[in-house]
Design an enzyme around this catalytic site. Structure first.
Site, short mmCIF file in Angstrom:
data_model
loop_
_atom_site.label_atom_id
_atom_site.label_comp_id
_atom_site.label_asym_id
_atom_site.label_seq_id
_atom_site.Cartn_x
_atom_site.Cartn_y
_atom_site.Cartn_z
N ASP A 11 55.77 -22.46 -37.06
CA ASP A 11 55.27 -23.76 -37.47
C ASP A 11 53.78 -23.79 -37.16
OD1 ASP A 11 55.43 -26.64 -38.17
OD2 ASP A 11 55.04 -26.90 -36.03
N ASP A 41 51.29 -27.20 -37.26
CA ASP A 41 50.88 -28.40 -36.54
C ASP A 41 51.68 -28.55 -35.26
OD1 ASP A 41 48.97 -29.19 -38.43
OD2 ASP A 41 50.47 -30.19 -39.65
N ASP A 67 57.67 -27.11 -32.73
CA ASP A 67 57.59 -28.19 -31.74
C ASP A 67 58.43 -29.40 -32.12
OD1 ASP A 67 55.69 -28.74 -33.91
OD2 ASP A 67 55.12 -30.48 -32.70
#
Length: 349
Positions: free
Chosen positions: A27, A29, A231
Site C-alpha cells: 500500500d 498512503d 495500514d
C-alpha cells in the site's frame, strides 16, 4: 483463504520474513509515505528488498493519479519505481466497468483526468461531471467515482442525477479518510457516503478489499506467495484475506492498537509491526502470537498483561491481539507497572 485464528498458521521459523514470501504488495498512503513525505527508513528498506531479488509492487486505492505519476512521485521520494509496478483502484474500476458495459458506453466521471483516461483506455467514453449536462448525466450508462481534491457539490449533484436515472455506479474505493502530512483528511469514501445518502443507492467498490487488484499485482510479479503490507484493516488486510495472501499490518498510517484488538476474522493480519522497515526482520519476531517477553491471560472477559522483563509495546500488542482474537474480547488491563506503561504507550488505557 489464510486462516485467521492465532495458532492456525504454520509456525514461523526463525528466518528472514522475506524468505517466506516471493513478492511484497505495498500500500502507499500511510505505508510508504504520508502525502508528500516518505516514512522514515522506508526508501532504504525497499532498496534492500530489491537487492534481495524480491519483487515489489505498489497497490494503491488512490485513484487520483496515473501509474506513471505514482511511479514518478515514488522516485522523487527515493523509491525507484516503474509504472508497470503500480496497480491503482482507477485501473480496477475501469476493468469492472468494461466487464459490465458494451464498448463505447458513456461513463460519467467524478474524479481526475487520469481516472477518465483509464475509462477511455478500456474502450468506454468518459464524460467529465464538471462539464456534462444534466441530460447527458441522465443518459450515462454508468458513474465512476474516484478521489479528487477538486470534487465539489456540482460534481456530486450531476452524479446524483445519473444514479437516480439508473446508471451503474462504481466507486474506485471506499476509504473514508486519506492520510497526509496534515493528518487524516476526507478520502473518496467520504464523498461516496454523501452520494449514497442522497440516492439511497449502493456502489460497487472496485479497489481493496476486493481481491482482483491484489491478484493482478501478484500475477504481474509472478508471485505464488506474496506478502501484502498496509495500514488499513478494512482495505489492505481484508483485501489480502479475500485474495488468500498473508499480510503485515503497520502502525504508520490509520490503524490503531484498539482497532487491531477488535478486528474481525477477515481483518486480522498474520504479522504486525510499527512500519515498513520491519520487512528486514525475522518472520517469527513479527508474528501475531504469544510472545516470550509478555504474559497475557483472560480473566472475567478482560485481558491481563504482565511483563516477563520485556518493555517493547509492539511485541505486547502482538501477544494481546493473539489473545483477543482467541478469547473474543478486546478489554485490557495491566497486571504490573511495566505493562501499564506499555499499554499507555499503545493508547490502550
Amino acid at each position: 483463504m489464510p486462516p485467521s485464528v492465532p495458532g492456525s498458521w504454520p509456525v514461523a521459523e526463525s528466518i528472514p520474513l522475506l524468505d517466506r514470501h516471493d513478492a511484497v504488495l505495498l500500500d502507499l498512503d500511510g505505508t510508504v509515505y504520508r502525502g508528500s513525505l516518505p516514512i522514515t527508513g522506508v526508501p532504504e528498506t525497499i532498496t534492500s528488498v530489491r537487492r534481495l531479488g524480491v519483487a515489489v509492487r505498489f497497490v494503491t486505492n488512490n485513484a487520483a493519479k496515473a501509474p506513471s505519476a505514482v511511479a514518478e512521485h515514488l522516485t522523487s521520494l527515493g523509491v525507484a519505481a516503474d509504472p508497470g509496478e503500480v496497480s491503482t483502484s482507477a485501473q480496477a474500476a475501469a476493468r469492472v466497468l468494461r466487464q459490465r458495459l458494451s464498448a463505447g458506453s458513456a461513463v460519467l466521471v467524478v474524479g481526475t483526468a487520469s481516472l477518465a483516461a483509464e475509462v477511455r483506455a478500456v474502450g468506454l467514453r468518459p464524460l467529465t461531471a464538471a462539464e456534462a449536462s444534466d441530460e447527458q448525466a441522465e443518459q450515462a450508462a454508468a458513474v465512476v467515482q474516484g478521489h479528487s481534491p477538486d470534487t465539489c457539490w456540482a460534481d456530486l449533484a450531476r452524479a446524483c442525477v445519473a444514479v437516480r436515472a439508473g446508471a451503474y455506479w462504481v466507486a474506485c474505493n471506499g476509504d473514508v479518510t486519506l492520510p497526509t502530512e496534515r493528518g487524516q483528511l476526507p478520502g473518496n469514501g467520504a464523498m461516496v457516503a454523501a452520494l449514497r445518502a442522497a440516492t439511497s443507492a449502493e456502489p460497487e467498490i472496485a479497489g481493496k478489499p476486493r481481491p482482483p487488484v491484489l491478484r493482478t499485482a501478484a500475477e504481474s510479479a509472478g508471485a505464488a506467495d506474496p506478502l501484502v503490507v498496509g495500514d488499513r484493516l478494512d482495505t489492505d488486510i481484508a483485501g489480502a484475506t479475500a485474495a488468500g495472501f498473508a499480510s503485515l499490518a503497520v502502525l504508520s498510517g490509520v490503524v490503531t492498537p484498539a482497532e487491531l484488538l477488535a478486528a474481525g476474522p477477515a481483518e486480522r493480519p498474520r504479522y504486525l509491526a510499527t512500519d515498513l522497515t520491519a520487512l528486514q526482520s525475522k518472520a517469527d519476531e513479527l508474528e501475531v502470537a504469544p510472545r516470550p517477553g509478555w504474559h497475557v491471560t483472560a480473566e472475567d472477559g478482560v485481558l491481563v498483561a504482565s511483563s516477563n522483563g520485556e518493555r517493547d509495546g509492539i511485541d505486547l500488542l502482538r501477544a494481546l491481539c493473539a489473545a483477543a482474537w482467541r478469547h473474543g474480547t478486546s478489554a485490557v488491563r495491566a497486571g504490573e507497572e511495566i505493562a501499564e506503561a506499555a499499554l499507555a504507550q499503545l493508547g490502550l488505557v
